[in-house]
Design an enzyme around this catalytic site. Structure first.
Site, mmCIF file in Angstrom:
data_model
loop_
_atom_site.group_PDB
_atom_site.id
_atom_site.type_symbol
_atom_site.label_atom_id
_atom_site.label_comp_id
_atom_site.label_asym_id
_atom_site.label_seq_id
_atom_site.Cartn_x
_atom_site.Cartn_y
_atom_site.Cartn_z
ATOM 1 N N ASP A 143 -2.560 -6.711 -10.514
ATOM 2 C CA ASP A 143 -1.986 -6.751 -11.856
ATOM 3 C C ASP A 143 -0.812 -7.722 -11.814
ATOM 4 O O ASP A 143 -0.599 -8.409 -10.802
ATOM 5 C CB ASP A 143 -1.604 -5.352 -12.340
ATOM 6 C CG ASP A 143 -0.449 -4.727 -11.569
ATOM 7 O OD1 ASP A 143 0.113 -5.361 -10.640
ATOM 8 O OD2 ASP A 143 -0.085 -3.584 -11.907
ATOM 9 N N HIS A 144 -0.050 -7.779 -12.883
ATOM 10 C CA HIS A 144 1.077 -8.713 -12.964
ATOM 11 C C HIS A 144 2.127 -8.460 -11.876
ATOM 12 O O HIS A 144 2.734 -9.395 -11.378
ATOM 13 C CB HIS A 144 1.724 -8.641 -14.351
ATOM 14 C CG HIS A 144 2.117 -7.260 -14.747
ATOM 15 N ND1 HIS A 144 1.192 -6.337 -15.202
ATOM 16 C CD2 HIS A 144 3.314 -6.637 -14.749
ATOM 17 C CE1 HIS A 144 1.818 -5.196 -15.469
ATOM 18 N NE2 HIS A 144 3.098 -5.346 -15.201
ATOM 19 N N CYS A 177 -0.833 -3.787 -6.735
ATOM 20 C CA CYS A 177 -0.117 -3.484 -7.980
ATOM 21 C C CYS A 177 1.336 -3.187 -7.586
ATOM 22 O O CYS A 177 1.725 -3.444 -6.450
ATOM 23 C CB CYS A 177 -0.761 -2.338 -8.755
ATOM 24 S SG CYS A 177 -0.723 -0.727 -7.968
ATOM 25 N N GLY A 178 2.126 -2.676 -8.489
ATOM 26 C CA GLY A 178 3.540 -2.459 -8.202
ATOM 27 C C GLY A 178 3.792 -1.578 -6.989
ATOM 28 O O GLY A 178 4.489 -1.967 -6.059
ATOM 29 N N THR A 179 3.200 -0.385 -6.989
ATOM 30 C CA THR A 179 3.381 0.534 -5.855
ATOM 31 C C THR A 179 2.140 0.643 -4.989
ATOM 32 O O THR A 179 2.216 1.112 -3.856
ATOM 33 C CB THR A 179 3.721 1.954 -6.348
ATOM 34 O OG1 THR A 179 2.609 2.451 -7.106
ATOM 35 C CG2 THR A 179 5.000 1.974 -7.153
ATOM 36 N N GLY A 180 1.005 0.282 -5.529
ATOM 37 C CA GLY A 180 -0.272 0.467 -4.848
ATOM 38 C C GLY A 180 -0.921 1.806 -5.170
ATOM 39 O O GLY A 180 -2.103 1.999 -4.921
ATOM 40 N N ILE A 181 -0.174 2.713 -5.744
ATOM 41 C CA ILE A 181 -0.696 4.050 -6.020
ATOM 42 C C ILE A 181 -1.808 4.002 -7.068
ATOM 43 O O ILE A 181 -2.884 4.573 -6.872
ATOM 44 C CB ILE A 181 0.436 5.004 -6.444
ATOM 45 C CG1 ILE A 181 1.428 5.183 -5.288
ATOM 46 C CG2 ILE A 181 -0.125 6.350 -6.900
ATOM 47 C CD1 ILE A 181 2.732 5.859 -5.697
ATOM 48 N N GLY A 182 -1.539 3.344 -8.180
ATOM 49 C CA GLY A 182 -2.548 3.273 -9.242
ATOM 50 C C GLY A 182 -3.841 2.642 -8.784
ATOM 51 O O GLY A 182 -4.933 3.155 -9.059
ATOM 52 N N MET A 183 -3.734 1.526 -8.074
ATOM 53 C CA MET A 183 -4.935 0.852 -7.575
ATOM 54 C C MET A 183 -5.697 1.755 -6.602
ATOM 55 O O MET A 183 -6.933 1.775 -6.605
ATOM 56 C CB MET A 183 -4.584 -0.464 -6.883
ATOM 57 C CG MET A 183 -4.163 -1.568 -7.829
ATOM 58 S SD MET A 183 -5.518 -2.186 -8.826
ATOM 59 C CE MET A 183 -4.859 -3.797 -9.255
ATOM 60 N N HIS A 222 -10.204 4.470 12.392
ATOM 61 C CA HIS A 222 -10.694 5.841 12.243
ATOM 62 C C HIS A 222 -11.400 6.118 10.924
ATOM 63 O O HIS A 222 -12.276 6.984 10.877
ATOM 64 C CB HIS A 222 -9.532 6.830 12.381
ATOM 65 C CG HIS A 222 -8.995 6.903 13.773
ATOM 66 N ND1 HIS A 222 -8.057 7.826 14.141
ATOM 67 C CD2 HIS A 222 -9.243 6.174 14.886
ATOM 68 C CE1 HIS A 222 -7.756 7.679 15.418
ATOM 69 N NE2 HIS A 222 -8.469 6.667 15.889
ATOM 70 N N ARG A 234 -16.674 9.219 17.587
ATOM 71 C CA ARG A 234 -16.435 10.524 16.964
ATOM 72 C C ARG A 234 -16.072 10.420 15.486
ATOM 73 O O ARG A 234 -16.177 11.394 14.745
ATOM 74 C CB ARG A 234 -15.339 11.273 17.715
ATOM 75 C CG ARG A 234 -13.949 10.684 17.547
ATOM 76 C CD ARG A 234 -12.928 11.419 18.429
ATOM 77 N NE ARG A 234 -11.576 11.029 18.149
ATOM 78 C CZ ARG A 234 -10.961 9.963 18.646
ATOM 79 N NH1 ARG A 234 -11.618 9.145 19.471
ATOM 80 N NH2 ARG A 234 -9.712 9.706 18.349
ATOM 81 N N HIS A 235 -15.688 9.237 15.033
ATOM 82 C CA HIS A 235 -15.277 9.055 13.645
ATOM 83 C C HIS A 235 -16.464 8.913 12.688
ATOM 84 O O HIS A 235 -16.316 9.124 11.486
ATOM 85 C CB HIS A 235 -14.352 7.843 13.518
ATOM 86 C CG HIS A 235 -13.179 7.939 14.433
ATOM 87 N ND1 HIS A 235 -12.179 8.872 14.269
ATOM 88 C CD2 HIS A 235 -12.863 7.249 15.554
ATOM 89 C CE1 HIS A 235 -11.287 8.743 15.234
ATOM 90 N NE2 HIS A 235 -11.687 7.758 16.030
#
Length: 153
Positions: A8-9, A65-71, A98, A132-133
């Site tokens: 985003d911007h 994005c700004g925090t990465g949380i939304g994406m 992992h 194992r992963h």
């Protein structure tokens, strides 16, 4: 490797830095935008990259994005996507080793360009460890495909 990238911007400046890294690593990429500093809605760009990863049109993705949380929230709604929001190289490495993460998410307003480049370098050059992963990834796929909870209206 072909990488889908979107932002985003708030992630535009960092995206330009990541495109330079892709050139240094010899990666091909598909840039899904945004291309200007005008305010946009991050889900529109998260959708484009996540859909491309889910459909196998690109090998891996990078969202900013700004925090990465939304994406991260958007990306992890797609079948077969395992998006990892990383703020330092260790998490980036472990998400590949992992979890076989296939989308890296960065916060353009949380970390600087130098650290972002270091995180991306680690993430894009680390392979899935397997072993194992694999059974754990299979359990994620089972939850995703068969057991997703739907809220009753």
């Amino acid at each position: 490797m072909i990488v889908g990238i979107g932002c985003d911007h708030a992630g535009l400046a960092m995206k330009e830095e990541m495109l330079a890294l892709f050139k240094d690593l010899g990666f091909k990429y598909k840039d899904y935008g945004t291309f200007t500093k005008d305010s946009v809605d991050y889900p529109d760009f998260g959708l484009k990259v996540s859909e491309a990863v889910s459909k196998g049109e690109v090998d891996r993705g990078l969202l900013i994005c700004g925090t990465g949380i939304g994406m991260s929230i958007v990306a992890n709604k797609f079948t077969g996507v395992r998006a990892a929001l990383c703020h330092e190289p260790y998490s980036a490495k472990m998400s590949r080793l992992h979890n076989d993460a296939n989308i890296l998410v960065l916060g353009g307003r949380v970390i600087g360009k130098g650290l972002a480049r270091e995180i991306a370098m680690v993430w894009f050059t680390t392979e899935f460890e397997g072993g194992r992963h694999i059974s754990r990834i299979d359990k994620i796929k089972e939850i995703e495909g068969n057991r997703c909870l739907k809220v009753k209206e």
